[in-house]
Design a protein around this motif. Structure first.
Motif, PDB file in Angstrom:
ATOM      1  N   LYS A   9      10.017  19.686  -4.402  1.00 56.93           N
ATOM      2  CA  LYS A   9      11.455  19.941  -4.468  1.00 56.93           C
ATOM      3  C   LYS A   9      12.187  19.445  -3.220  1.00 56.93           C
ATOM      4  O   LYS A   9      13.415  19.452  -3.189  1.00 56.93           O
ATOM      5  N   LEU A  10      11.440  19.005  -2.214  1.00 56.18           N
ATOM      6  CA  LEU A  10      12.083  18.414  -1.042  1.00 56.18           C
ATOM      7  C   LEU A  10      12.843  17.136  -1.400  1.00 56.18           C
ATOM      8  O   LEU A  10      13.671  16.657  -0.624  1.00 56.18           O
ATOM      9  N   LEU A  11      12.544  16.594  -2.579  1.00 48.64           N
ATOM     10  CA  LEU A  11      13.288  15.416  -3.036  1.00 48.64           C
ATOM     11  C   LEU A  11      14.779  15.715  -3.177  1.00 48.64           C
ATOM     12  O   LEU A  11      15.605  14.799  -3.176  1.00 48.64           O
ATOM     13  N   ASP A  12      15.115  16.989  -3.310  1.00 51.12           N
ATOM     14  CA  ASP A  12      16.524  17.381  -3.413  1.00 51.12           C
ATOM     15  C   ASP A  12      17.359  16.835  -2.257  1.00 51.12           C
ATOM     16  O   ASP A  12      18.555  16.580  -2.399  1.00 51.12           O
ATOM     17  N   GLN A  13      16.719  16.664  -1.092  1.00 49.88           N
ATOM     18  CA  GLN A  13      17.447  16.233   0.100  1.00 49.88           C
ATOM     19  C   GLN A  13      17.926  14.782  -0.007  1.00 49.88           C
ATOM     20  O   GLN A  13      18.823  14.370   0.718  1.00 49.88           O
ATOM     21  N   TYR A  14      17.320  14.022  -0.887  1.00 52.34           N
ATOM     22  CA  TYR A  14      17.586  12.589  -0.936  1.00 52.34           C
ATOM     23  C   TYR A  14      18.311  12.142  -2.202  1.00 52.34           C
ATOM     24  O   TYR A  14      18.728  10.992  -2.294  1.00 52.34           O
ATOM     25  N   ILE A  15      18.434  13.040  -3.163  1.00 45.69           N
ATOM     26  CA  ILE A  15      18.981  12.650  -4.462  1.00 45.69           C
ATOM     27  C   ILE A  15      20.104  13.602  -4.852  1.00 45.69           C
ATOM     28  O   ILE A  15      19.966  14.821  -4.743  1.00 45.69           O
ATOM     29  N   ASN A  16      21.190  13.048  -5.317  1.00 46.93           N
ATOM     30  CA  ASN A  16      22.360  13.827  -5.714  1.00 46.93           C
ATOM     31  C   ASN A  16      22.323  14.106  -7.211  1.00 46.93           C
ATOM     32  O   ASN A  16      22.924  13.384  -8.009  1.00 46.93           O
ATOM     33  N   LEU A  17      21.588  15.156  -7.594  1.00 43.30           N
ATOM     34  CA  LEU A  17      21.480  15.541  -8.991  1.00 43.30           C
ATOM     35  C   LEU A  17      21.683  17.043  -9.136  1.00 43.30           C
ATOM     36  O   LEU A  17      21.360  17.813  -8.226  1.00 43.30           O
ATOM     37  N   GLN A  18      22.173  17.442 -10.285  1.00 42.41           N
ATOM     38  CA  GLN A  18      22.289  18.862 -10.591  1.00 42.41           C
ATOM     39  C   GLN A  18      20.906  19.454 -10.852  1.00 42.41           C
ATOM     40  O   GLN A  18      19.929  18.735 -11.052  1.00 42.41           O
ATOM     41  N   HIS A  19      20.822  20.792 -10.881  1.00 42.60           N
ATOM     42  CA  HIS A  19      19.517  21.465 -10.991  1.00 42.60           C
ATOM     43  C   HIS A  19      18.750  21.016 -12.226  1.00 42.60           C
ATOM     44  O   HIS A  19      17.569  20.652 -12.136  1.00 42.60           O
TER      45      HIS A  19
ATOM     46  N   SER B 112       0.835  -1.205   0.000  1.00 43.28           N
ATOM     47  CA  SER B 112       0.000   0.000   0.000  1.00 43.28           C
ATOM     48  C   SER B 112       0.868   1.252   0.000  1.00 43.28           C
ATOM     49  O   SER B 112       1.967   1.269   0.551  1.00 43.28           O
ATOM     50  N   GLN B 113       0.337   2.292  -0.600  1.00 40.42           N
ATOM     51  CA  GLN B 113       1.004   3.580  -0.619  1.00 40.42           C
ATOM     52  C   GLN B 113       0.761   4.317   0.697  1.00 40.42           C
ATOM     53  O   GLN B 113      -0.233   4.074   1.385  1.00 40.42           O
ATOM     54  N   VAL B 114       1.682   5.203   1.056  1.00 38.84           N
ATOM     55  CA  VAL B 114       1.462   6.079   2.213  1.00 38.84           C
ATOM     56  C   VAL B 114       0.315   7.022   1.882  1.00 38.84           C
ATOM     57  O   VAL B 114       0.263   7.596   0.794  1.00 38.84           O
ATOM     58  N   TRP B 115      -0.634   7.181   2.799  1.00 42.56           N
ATOM     59  CA  TRP B 115      -1.787   8.023   2.519  1.00 42.56           C
ATOM     60  C   TRP B 115      -1.397   9.497   2.514  1.00 42.56           C
ATOM     61  O   TRP B 115      -0.677   9.957   3.401  1.00 42.56           O
ATOM     62  N   PRO B 116      -1.857  10.252   1.523  1.00 42.52           N
ATOM     63  CA  PRO B 116      -1.593  11.694   1.511  1.00 42.52           C
ATOM     64  C   PRO B 116      -2.406  12.389   2.603  1.00 42.52           C
ATOM     65  O   PRO B 116      -3.429  11.890   3.058  1.00 42.52           O
ATOM     66  N   ILE B 117      -1.926  13.528   3.040  1.00 39.31           N
ATOM     67  CA  ILE B 117      -2.591  14.303   4.084  1.00 39.31           C
ATOM     68  C   ILE B 117      -2.986  15.651   3.508  1.00 39.31           C
ATOM     69  O   ILE B 117      -2.157  16.374   2.960  1.00 39.31           O
ATOM     70  N   LYS B 118      -4.266  15.986   3.636  1.00 38.25           N
ATOM     71  CA  LYS B 118      -4.746  17.268   3.126  1.00 38.25           C
ATOM     72  C   LYS B 118      -4.288  18.398   4.029  1.00 38.25           C
ATOM     73  O   LYS B 118      -4.047  18.226   5.218  1.00 38.25           O
ATOM     74  N   ASN B 119      -4.191  19.579   3.426  1.00 38.35           N
ATOM     75  CA  ASN B 119      -3.874  20.820   4.151  1.00 38.35           C
ATOM     76  C   ASN B 119      -2.504  20.790   4.800  1.00 38.35           C
ATOM     77  O   ASN B 119      -2.230  21.515   5.742  1.00 38.35           O
ATOM     78  N   GLU B 120      -1.629  19.929   4.301  1.00 34.28           N
ATOM     79  CA  GLU B 120      -0.246  19.903   4.791  1.00 34.28           C
ATOM     80  C   GLU B 120       0.639  20.620   3.770  1.00 34.28           C
ATOM     81  O   GLU B 120       0.486  20.444   2.567  1.00 34.28           O
ATOM     82  N   ALA B 121       1.552  21.445   4.278  1.00 33.15           N
ATOM     83  CA  ALA B 121       2.481  22.120   3.384  1.00 33.15           C
ATOM     84  C   ALA B 121       3.345  21.069   2.677  1.00 33.15           C
ATOM     85  O   ALA B 121       3.912  20.197   3.322  1.00 33.15           O
ATOM     86  N   SER B 122       3.409  21.130   1.375  1.00 33.44           N
ATOM     87  CA  SER B 122       4.179  20.137   0.627  1.00 33.44           C
ATOM     88  C   SER B 122       4.941  20.827  -0.494  1.00 33.44           C
ATOM     89  O   SER B 122       4.527  21.854  -1.021  1.00 33.44           O
ATOM     90  N   ASN B 123       6.048  20.245  -0.844  1.00 34.05           N
ATOM     91  CA  ASN B 123       6.881  20.801  -1.902  1.00 34.05           C
ATOM     92  C   ASN B 123       7.665  19.664  -2.528  1.00 34.05           C
ATOM     93  O   ASN B 123       8.489  19.032  -1.864  1.00 34.05           O
TER      94      ASN B 123
END
Length: 207
Positions: free
Chosen positions: A119-129, A106-117
């Protein structure tokens, strides 16, 4: 067969799961277990009815279009996520029949009204812009069925962090107990892998 009358639990007629369900139903109602011959006759009869008296319904894996709405499957006996322009909703009633496999999680359930971005994936992946922009675009597109998708090829020396973003994609798109797959030895094996996953990746390919 959709044993609950909707898309939440679909079993193959000739599968062990369906035969166990049939035995349980018979015992609950009649206090008797059907013989192997009786079970096979039921399977044969239902197969004939499905083949000659019912319209063919294509099963989907993980995501599917229905009119202008996108449905995302969270697994057997789970609600689905309905995505429409500008909003999404979790619902237990959905018109899509999804294909399920034992390795799926099962997938993690999304949460409404939570701040999301995203681009936070940047923290976990080593890639250029520029590479990160392509990666995010690929990720979003992977949820959308019905058009040709590009192949994602990550290359670099050992220890460059190629497997981590692929495992992250697998968790986000198609959670499974099986992550990296071995290179198929034949087209038949590849077709089977493709049939069982909405997203698949191969690790350490040499060619």
């Amino acid at each position: 067969i959709a044993i609950s009358g909707d898309g939440k639990n679909i079993l193959k007629l000739n599968s062990r799961d369906f035969k166990q369900w049939l035995a349980k139903e018979c015992y609950t109602k009649y206090k008797k277990t059907p013989s192997s011959d009786a079970t096979n006759k039921v399977v044969l009869t239902l197969s004939g009815i499905a083949s000659y008296e019912r319209d063919e319904i294509k099963l989907q894996t993980r995501s599917a279009w229905e009119n202008d709405h996108l449905w995302y499957d969270n697994g057997k006996e789970q609600p689905a996520i309905l995505i429409s322009p500008g909003r999404w909703n979790v619902t237990s009633k959905y018109p899509i029949l999804f294909r399920r496999f034992g390795h799926q999680r099962s997938q993690v359930w999304p949460i409404k009204n939570e701040a999301s971005n995203i681009k936070l994936l940047d923290q976990y992946i080593n890639l250029q812009h520029d590479e990160m922009l392509l990666f995010i675009t690929y990720l979003v597109a992977a949820f959308i069925p019905g058009f040709p998708h590009p192949l994602l090829l990550l290359h670099g020396p050992q220890g460059a962090g190629k497997s981590t973003p692929m495992r992250l994609l697998k968790e986000l798109i198609d959670p499974s107990g099986i992550q990296a797959l071995s290179q198929p030895s034949s087209m038949k094996e590849f077709s089977q892998q493709f049939h069982h996953h909405a997203f698949l990746f191969y690790d350490n390919l040499s060619s």
